[in-house]
Design an enzyme around this catalytic site. Structure first.
Site, PDB file in Angstrom:
ATOM      1  N   CYS B  33      43.858  36.066  45.033  1.00 13.20           N
ATOM      2  CA  CYS B  33      43.407  36.996  44.002  1.00 13.20           C
ATOM      3  C   CYS B  33      43.939  36.632  42.639  1.00 13.20           C
ATOM      4  O   CYS B  33      43.510  37.175  41.625  1.00 13.20           O
ATOM      5  CB  CYS B  33      43.865  38.409  44.312  1.00 13.20           C
ATOM      6  SG  CYS B  33      43.682  38.862  46.015  1.00 13.20           S
ATOM      7  N   ASP B  35      47.099  37.154  41.697  1.00 17.39           N
ATOM      8  CA  ASP B  35      48.350  37.800  41.309  1.00 17.39           C
ATOM      9  C   ASP B  35      49.230  38.178  42.494  1.00 17.39           C
ATOM     10  O   ASP B  35      48.768  38.667  43.510  1.00 17.39           O
ATOM     11  CB  ASP B  35      48.182  39.000  40.365  1.00 17.39           C
ATOM     12  CG  ASP B  35      46.914  39.782  40.555  1.00 17.39           C
ATOM     13  OD1 ASP B  35      46.354  40.248  39.565  1.00 17.39           O
ATOM     14  OD2 ASP B  35      46.482  39.928  41.719  1.00 17.39           O
ATOM     15  N   CYS B  60      48.202  37.099  35.541  1.00 22.80           N
ATOM     16  CA  CYS B  60      47.756  37.055  34.157  1.00 22.80           C
ATOM     17  C   CYS B  60      48.738  37.795  33.247  1.00 22.80           C
ATOM     18  O   CYS B  60      49.754  38.327  33.698  1.00 22.80           O
ATOM     19  CB  CYS B  60      46.375  37.673  34.055  1.00 22.80           C
ATOM     20  SG  CYS B  60      46.338  39.402  34.564  1.00 22.80           S
ATOM     21  N   CYS B 104      46.147  45.531  37.887  1.00 23.18           N
ATOM     22  CA  CYS B 104      47.505  44.984  37.733  1.00 23.18           C
ATOM     23  C   CYS B 104      48.540  46.099  37.768  1.00 23.18           C
ATOM     24  O   CYS B 104      49.636  45.932  38.313  1.00 23.18           O
ATOM     25  CB  CYS B 104      47.645  44.231  36.410  1.00 23.18           C
ATOM     26  SG  CYS B 104      46.636  42.757  36.329  1.00 23.18           S
TER      27      CYS B 104
END
Lengths: 393, 149
Positions: B33, B35, B60, B104
């Site tokens: 994915c 992350d 990111c 996130c």
């Protein structure tokens, strides 16, 4: 603005001052509608036709074979949909590759919902489709082959002349998305047996919003936008005269000395690739080492995510691009990098730089130094790198 | 596209690193994915106070910033208080996140919960009800408890 290093020329380019100068009169001086019969209209019409001839000359076509569009994506959509519509009584099978631009892929996917069958050919580790694979995919029902000239992400150049010859031999229509290749690779649609070709001006120092579709004389092209007689009744709407003039001037300049430009860009590219791979460990080149666009370098850095790299580069005044999911607004990384066999985490950590003749070897050094520093910093906070180092011990 | 706070926490992340003698470690996300967050905590077993917290994140700018902010929000707090930290609180503390980056903040919340889960496990205790994540999340497209703004 501070001095910045712009190495995202595959995304878009700066409009050339000579292009801008050629366009300016077509806003406030020669503002007529090309469809009007009086002097202002005739002058605008003449400018559009001059540009049509310039585009045709640049790719070895005839002026009557060029249709102006608003973008490269529009040209792709038009070419593929027109072929599907015009030939649906002959068959319903389309051949393309897994690494096309989304303008081609999404159009093909949309046609699948309408009952067409699409073969998405895989590519090799360098991103090239083999001519044999295309040949083996051909069926009695195949009506269109669409393969990009050069890949927008990894720069790999496809064997277009060979596929063109095959398509001609089999009597199948052949379209190529040449958006990245114009002005970088010499293109002759007749010699390469290309039936349809898409291009856009802003990739070679022309204005945004200007595109064109070449359609070989004799190939049926259906109307894309109805409502007026522009572009031989095929694409209604008053012409973007200044944009078309800019596209014509830009393609003329972009194709006047390709070997000289390509040699300079290749030097920048190869120096960059060599220095980067020598400086940064756990980095690998994406795409073909030689059969690639002269200005394109795409490198994956393991254990890091590309967006952070781009943000830190931006802070250092460097503009580049990544195949990371986070920069695309989706959760999936680049379909191109996955197609050449990169693992997800490698695809997330890719960096594409695309040079222009305004870039220098000094820029190359600055970028390599900056990237090396940032990659080290991001790795120091990456749990993947931590795990990797522990496993090394 | 990012707020100044996000850029601050991305470019100068707080609490980056590992804790050698951590008694609570949580890891969520997966490399597919794009992350992964790993959070280390040193929790005082008598007071249940999170005395130190560090993180390592592959992801990111928003993933790094939310990790940084989440560690700031739970540092010095009790385990019970940290369990109450929502992804929304992280987003608010960062002056907002672009909609595509909200996941996130969910990951940051889950990383904290996962570490606390591990804390109870390490002590041979049943983790309290309501802990959302124990280092799960196999799919990129599956994010539980995501709160749209």
């Amino acid at each position: 603005m501070e001095k910045r290093i712009y190495v995202d020329n595959a995304a878009t380019t700066k409009t050339d001052s000579r292009v801008l100068e050629a366009m300016l009169p077509y806003f406030a001086e020669v503002y007529g509608n090309p469809s009007s019969i009086y002097a202002e209209g005739r002058a605008a019409k003449a400018a559009v036709e001059t540009a049509r001839a310039q585009v045709a000359t640049a790719i070895g076509a005839e002026a009557g074979e060029i249709y102006f569009t608003g973008s490269g994506s529009e040209a792709d959509n038009w070419a593929i949909r027109s072929a599907a519509k015009a030939l649906k009584d002959k068959g319903n099978h389309i051949i393309t590759t897994a690494v096309e631009h989304h303008a081609v892929l999404h159009t093909c996917q949309s046609l699948e919902k309408e009952g067409f069958e699409v073969t998405y050919l895989p590519v090799d580790a360098f991103g090239r489709v083999s001519v044999d694979a295309v040949k083996n995919a051909i069926k009695d029902t195949t009506i269109l082959i669409t393969v990009m000239f050069a890949n927008n992400e990894i720069g790999t150049i496809m064997p277009i002349a060979e596929i063109g010859a095959l398509a001609k031999e089999k009597g199948i229509l052949f379209h190529t998305d040449a958006v990245q290749a114009i002005g970088m690779v010499p293109i002759n649609v007749k010699e390469m047996h290309i039936d349809m070709l898409s291009l856009t001006g802003h990739k070679f120092h022309g204005p945004k919003g200007s595109g064109a579709l070449y359609v070989r004389k004799g190939v049926k092209l259906t109307s894309f936008i109805t409502g007026g007689a522009q572009e031989k009744n095929r694409r209604a709407g008053t012409e973007n005269v200044a944009g078309i003039v800019g596209l014509g001037k830009a393609i003329e300049l972009a194709t006047e000395d390709i070997p000289k430009k390509a040699a300079y860009l290749t030097k920048l590219r190869d120096t960059y690739i060599q220095k980067m791979l020598d400086t940064v460990p756990y980095a690998q080149l994406n795409g073909h080492p030689e059969e690639r666009l002269p200005g394109n370098a795409n490198i994956s850095f393991s254990f890091i995510e590309g967006e952070g790299l781009l943000l830190f580069l931006d802070m250092k005044g460097i503009s580049a691009s990544s195949g990371s999911a986070c920069t695309s607004g989706s959760l999936d990384p680049s379909h191109v990098l996955l197609a050449i066999g990169r693992k997800h985490e490698e695809a997330h950590g890719s960096l594409r730089v695309s040079f222009d003749t305004e870039n220098t070897l000094e820029d190359v050094d600055t970028i390599v130094t900056a990237v090396a520093e940032i990659v080290e910093r991001l790795r120091s906070m990456s749990p993947l790198y931590e795990t990797f180092l522990k496993e090394q011990k | 596209m990012y707020s100044e706070k996000v850029m601050d926490h991305f470019s100068n992340p707080r609490n980056v690193g590992e804790i050698e003698d951590a008694n609570a470690v949580g890891e969520v996300g997966n490399p597919q994915c794009g992350d992964i967050m790993k959070i280390y905590m040193k929790i005082n077993e008598e007071t249940n106070i999170i005395e130190d917290v560090k993180f390592k994140t592959f992801g990111c700018g928003a993933a790094i910033a939310t990790s940084s902010m989440a560690t700031e929000l739970v540092k010095g707090k009790s385990v019970d208080e940290a369990m109450q930290m929502t992804n929304k609180a992280v987003v608010e503390a960062l002056d907002g996140l672009p909609p595509v980056k909200l996941h996130c903040s969910v990951l940051a919340e889950e990383a904290v919960q996962s570490a606390i889960f591990n804390y109870y496990e390490n002590r041979g205790m049943t983790p309290p009800e309501g802990l959302k994540c124990s280092g799960c999340c196999g799919s990129c497209h599956h994010h539980h408890h995501e709160e749209e703004e």
